[in-house]
Design a protein around this motif. Structure first.
Motif, PDB file in Angstrom:
ATOM      1  N   ALA A  54       0.876  -1.179   0.000  1.00  0.00           N
ATOM      2  CA  ALA A  54       0.000   0.000   0.000  1.00  0.00           C
ATOM      3  C   ALA A  54       0.907   1.220   0.000  1.00  0.00           C
ATOM      4  O   ALA A  54       2.114   1.113   0.231  1.00  0.00           O
ATOM      5  CB  ALA A  54      -0.928   0.020   1.213  1.00  0.00           C
ATOM      6  N   GLY A  59      -2.737   7.201   3.318  1.00  0.00           N
ATOM      7  CA  GLY A  59      -3.987   6.495   3.503  1.00  0.00           C
ATOM      8  C   GLY A  59      -4.422   6.428   4.960  1.00  0.00           C
ATOM      9  O   GLY A  59      -3.596   6.330   5.870  1.00  0.00           O
ATOM     10  N   VAL A  60      -5.734   6.458   5.178  1.00  0.00           N
ATOM     11  CA  VAL A  60      -6.266   6.314   6.534  1.00  0.00           C
ATOM     12  C   VAL A  60      -6.702   4.871   6.784  1.00  0.00           C
ATOM     13  O   VAL A  60      -7.117   4.541   7.895  1.00  0.00           O
ATOM     14  CB  VAL A  60      -7.461   7.263   6.769  1.00  0.00           C
ATOM     15  N   TYR A  61      -6.599   4.008   5.770  1.00  0.00           N
ATOM     16  CA  TYR A  61      -6.975   2.610   5.929  1.00  0.00           C
ATOM     17  C   TYR A  61      -5.823   1.827   6.569  1.00  0.00           C
ATOM     18  O   TYR A  61      -4.668   2.266   6.568  1.00  0.00           O
ATOM     19  CB  TYR A  61      -7.400   1.995   4.600  1.00  0.00           C
ATOM     20  N   ALA A  62      -6.149   0.682   7.099  1.00  0.00           N
ATOM     21  CA  ALA A  62      -5.220  -0.046   7.971  1.00  0.00           C
ATOM     22  C   ALA A  62      -3.929  -0.445   7.259  1.00  0.00           C
ATOM     23  O   ALA A  62      -2.840  -0.291   7.813  1.00  0.00           O
ATOM     24  CB  ALA A  62      -5.911  -1.290   8.537  1.00  0.00           C
ATOM     25  N   ARG A  63      -4.033  -0.968   6.023  1.00  0.00           N
ATOM     26  CA  ARG A  63      -2.815  -1.451   5.382  1.00  0.00           C
ATOM     27  C   ARG A  63      -1.860  -0.305   5.077  1.00  0.00           C
ATOM     28  O   ARG A  63      -0.646  -0.454   5.172  1.00  0.00           O
ATOM     29  CB  ARG A  63      -3.135  -2.239   4.113  1.00  0.00           C
ATOM     30  N   SER A  64      -2.378   0.837   4.699  1.00  0.00           N
ATOM     31  CA  SER A  64      -1.522   2.001   4.479  1.00  0.00           C
ATOM     32  C   SER A  64      -0.814   2.396   5.769  1.00  0.00           C
ATOM     33  O   SER A  64       0.385   2.715   5.760  1.00  0.00           O
ATOM     34  CB  SER A  64      -2.336   3.178   3.942  1.00  0.00           C
ATOM     35  N   ALA A  65      -1.558   2.384   6.872  1.00  0.00           N
ATOM     36  CA  ALA A  65      -0.940   2.718   8.154  1.00  0.00           C
ATOM     37  C   ALA A  65       0.150   1.719   8.516  1.00  0.00           C
ATOM     38  O   ALA A  65       1.220   2.086   9.015  1.00  0.00           O
ATOM     39  CB  ALA A  65      -2.003   2.762   9.246  1.00  0.00           C
ATOM     40  N   GLU A  66      -0.112   0.436   8.232  1.00  0.00           N
ATOM     41  CA  GLU A  66       0.891  -0.595   8.532  1.00  0.00           C
ATOM     42  C   GLU A  66       2.130  -0.439   7.657  1.00  0.00           C
ATOM     43  O   GLU A  66       3.261  -0.609   8.118  1.00  0.00           O
ATOM     44  CB  GLU A  66       0.265  -1.973   8.340  1.00  0.00           C
TER      45      GLU A  66
END
Length: 408
Positions: A54, A59-66
């Motif tokens: 990602a 991104g604010v979605y989980a995979r982007s954060a990870e």
């Protein structure tokens, strides 16, 4: 003190690139140009490109954060590898871009007409041309430090040359041609005595020996991932935090900004200020995996292993009366040489027929070739995966080449 143990296990099986398409050993002796990649690094990059992929920082979605966490963890890992701080590491496309970044930001801000820059006779083109460009732009002058008889940077000569007009000293920590190791702490002391900054080109030192920028007391340190068994397209600039904070941005775009309007733009703090656009996300993660791989083996062990191979190869080449060896006896993983009446390109071509890969040419160090009085050299360079069998194949290939050219 006891010498560090060398590498005891055979690492070749962990490097898929060390086998030919026919399943034969490939005797790769060009690690100074670029290192082969272990499976651990390849797998880390494949995961980052695949199931983990990602974008970062947006991104604010989980995979982007990870992925953002993984990317910034890679920065911390490279900082730890160098003995520096996370906020002092800028990811670049490689050492070349890192030097250009310093020249175009720190250099443009701090150099003026009449200032001087000290380089050495053995520098890679990447540590010459950026300084020529900025010197021509601002009216600064470049001085060139000579070498000792065994082709090391002559720091006694440097001490005599340095004046308060010198603002920067930029030197190779390890020469990519001679393998000579700079006394970096002394170089730093000499530079700082006259108020100059010290930049170290660490491309050939970071993969082969322990590096701690605090202990070296340098101001800038650059190196590339692909020479550290990592991917191409990424490297790092380490710089003292106070220097980075004072440096203006070089490239503009996304990620390096604080606030943009058509009237004015404000910039993010360092190091983000110097990383415009979508970064090399997967490469950074693989870069960190390469640092993990090297440290798991041990940099002292790697250095001792390569030093033993250098000693043997120099001994065997030195026994040939038509061979000229360049560089010191204790070079760091690199042996450059010339054989009378055999061009290095011819030697490299014949060795390739026996699955032996060396570098032949000027090694992006044409001023050094002029200094040595040769158009090119042959260079064998070792990595942590190199073995005695590589030297056996190399020596057999040299013997065959000499027979082809009518040398007994």
């Amino acid at each position: 003190m006891n010498a560090p143990a060398t590498i005891t296990r055979d690492l070749r099986a962990e490097f898929p690139g060390l086998t030919t398409a026919e399943g034969q050993p490939w005797h790769y002796l060009d690690t100074a140009a670029t290192a082969q990649k272990p499976r651990a690094v390849i797998d880390a990059m494949a995961r980052a490109l695949g199931e983990d992929y990602a974008t970062v920082h947006r991104g604010v979605y989980a995979r982007s954060a990870e992925m953002t966490l993984a990317y910034e963890a890679a920065r911390r890992r490279i900082a730890r590898f160098l003995g520096g701080l996370e906020e002092e590491v800028v990811f670049t496309r490689g050492a070349t871009e890192a030097i250009n970044l310093v020249a175009q930001t720190w250099g443009r801000t701090n150099l003026k007409a009449g200032d001087r820059i000290l380089l050495s006779q053995l520098e890679h083109h990447s540590n010459i041309v950026p300084w020529q460009m900025i010197a021509a732009e601002v009216g600064a002058h470049i001085d060139v430090c000579p070498l000792t008889d065994d082709h090391c940077i002559d720091l006694d000569a440097a001490e005599a040359m340095l004046t308060e007009r010198h603002k920067l000293v930029a030197l190779a920590h390890v020469s990519n041609v001679t393998g000579s190791v700079l006394d970096a702490k002394r170089a730093a002391a000499l530079a700082h005595k006259v108020g100059a900054k010290l930049l170290l080109d660490g491309c050939q030192s970071a993969p082969h020996m322990g590096v701690n920028v605090s202990a070296l007391d340098c101001d800038f340190y650059v190196f590339s991932a692909h020479k550290l068994y990592g991917p191409t397209g990424i490297g790092a600039l380490w710089a003292r935090a106070e220097l980075l904070d004072a440096m203006p941005p070089w490239q503009g775009g996304g990620a390096m900004i604080d606030r943009v309007t058509f009237e004015a733009t404000t910039y993010a703090p360092a190091p983000q200020r110097f990383e415009a656009g979508t970064p090399a996300i997967t490469e950074a993660i693989a870069f960190a995996a390469a640092a993990d791989y090297v440290d798991a083996i041990g940099r002292d062990q790697i250095h001792a292993h390569e030093a033993a191979l250098v000693t043997r190869l120099r001994r065997e080449l030195g026994a040939m009366n038509d061979v000229t060896l360049f560089g010191p006896a204790d070079s760091a993983g690199i042996v450059s040489f010339a054989i009378d009446d055999i061009h290095p390109h011819d030697l490299g071509t014949i060795l390739d027929e026996a699955n032996v890969a060396i570098r032949a040419g000027h090694h992006c160090a044409q001023p050094l070739m002029d200094y040595l009085g040769v158009p090119a050299t042959a260079r064998a360079s070792f990595g942590l995966y190199s073995t005695e069998a590589d030297i056996d194949a190399f020596i057999a290939g040299v013997a065959r080449t000499r027979r082809i050219f009518g040398k007994a």
